[in-house]
Enzyme design. Sequence first.
Site, PDB file in Angstrom:
ATOM      1  N   GLY A  19      58.135  73.133  20.257  1.00 11.90           N
ATOM      2  CA  GLY A  19      59.543  72.826  20.534  1.00 11.90           C
ATOM      3  C   GLY A  19      60.172  72.093  19.377  1.00 11.90           C
ATOM      4  N   ASN A  20      61.374  71.587  19.603  1.00  8.37           N
ATOM      5  CA  ASN A  20      62.053  70.812  18.563  1.00  8.37           C
ATOM      6  C   ASN A  20      62.851  69.686  19.212  1.00  8.37           C
ATOM      7  OD1 ASN A  20      64.910  71.737  19.033  1.00  8.37           O
ATOM      8  ND2 ASN A  20      63.936  73.715  18.644  1.00  8.37           N
ATOM      9  N   ARG A  21      63.420  68.845  18.374  1.00  5.73           N
ATOM     10  CA  ARG A  21      64.039  67.608  18.871  1.00  5.73           C
ATOM     11  C   ARG A  21      65.508  67.765  19.222  1.00  5.73           C
ATOM     12  NH1 ARG A  21      60.663  63.419  18.218  1.00  5.73           N
ATOM     13  NH2 ARG A  21      59.099  63.583  16.560  1.00  5.73           N
ATOM     14  N   SER A  22      66.017  68.958  19.291  1.00  5.71           N
ATOM     15  CA  SER A  22      67.435  69.092  19.645  1.00  5.71           C
ATOM     16  C   SER A  22      67.678  68.542  21.052  1.00  5.71           C
ATOM     17  CB  SER A  22      67.841  70.559  19.600  1.00  5.71           C
ATOM     18  OG  SER A  22      69.143  70.697  20.106  1.00  5.71           O
ATOM     19  N   ALA A  28      69.203  74.951  18.717  1.00  9.75           N
ATOM     20  CA  ALA A  28      68.163  74.888  17.691  1.00  9.75           C
ATOM     21  C   ALA A  28      67.095  75.917  18.065  1.00  9.75           C
ATOM     22  CB  ALA A  28      67.567  73.489  17.624  1.00  9.75           C
TER      23      ALA A  28
END
Length: 232
Positions: A29-32, A96
Amino acid sequence: LAPRDLDSVRVVVSAGGTREPLDPVRFLGNRSSGRQGLALARAAAERGATVRVVAAHLEDPAPSHLDVRAVSTAAELETAMAEESADADVVIMAAAVADYRPARIESNKLKKSGGSGMSIDLVQNPDILRGLVTARDAAGSRRLIVGFAAETGDDAHSVVEYGQAKLASKGCDLLVVNEVGAHKTFGTDTNAVTILGKDSGTLAVVTEQAKSQVAHAVLDVVAEQLHRSDPT
Ligand code: C5P
């Protein structure tokens, strides 16, 4: 009070971060946080637009007055955006999107390797934004397509120079560029952006302020471009 300059304009906004599963319990995943995307959706609704949000994973729940279609992976986001944007006037890709996904999704939880380490094969995801531009052009539509970019400058090129190159490669009409650094942008309530236009260079420089205000600054440019292409 927000201007009513998007009355009856159909706007689709993607928000949040995709998750790419590895096995039944893990994902990349990502931090968006999805906050800038949701702020855009809220602001567009305030200005009279009919808004549809395609939401990947969000840190805060979407306000209940927004019309939300939930997705998880980049592939789901791609399908949803293709469907939702078909009759839209404005598409804003604020999500994102993971550039890569695991080549295989294990049906059982991956076991520890016993100390020998582990590597994961990744395959590239499609560029959804570029696909939306291609589809728009193939349909001969005048839909306005807005991308986002998080860039860092270096000794050779500024953030804006990298943004210009990205705008050209994606083919979108507007690119909202934020400079990312150690503590900037992700998960915060403020943002600072430069808005670039196709063939027209820098259209606006938005100093650090609440994401809701940044959203309105982006929509000022969107409304201006829409009314320029259709002055009636
Ligand atoms: O290439 P980069 O990830 O910097 O581009 C960011 C912009 O492209 C954002 O608008 C993002 O939503 C979109 N994007 C996309 N599909 C990808 C990667 C990014 O639509 N696979």
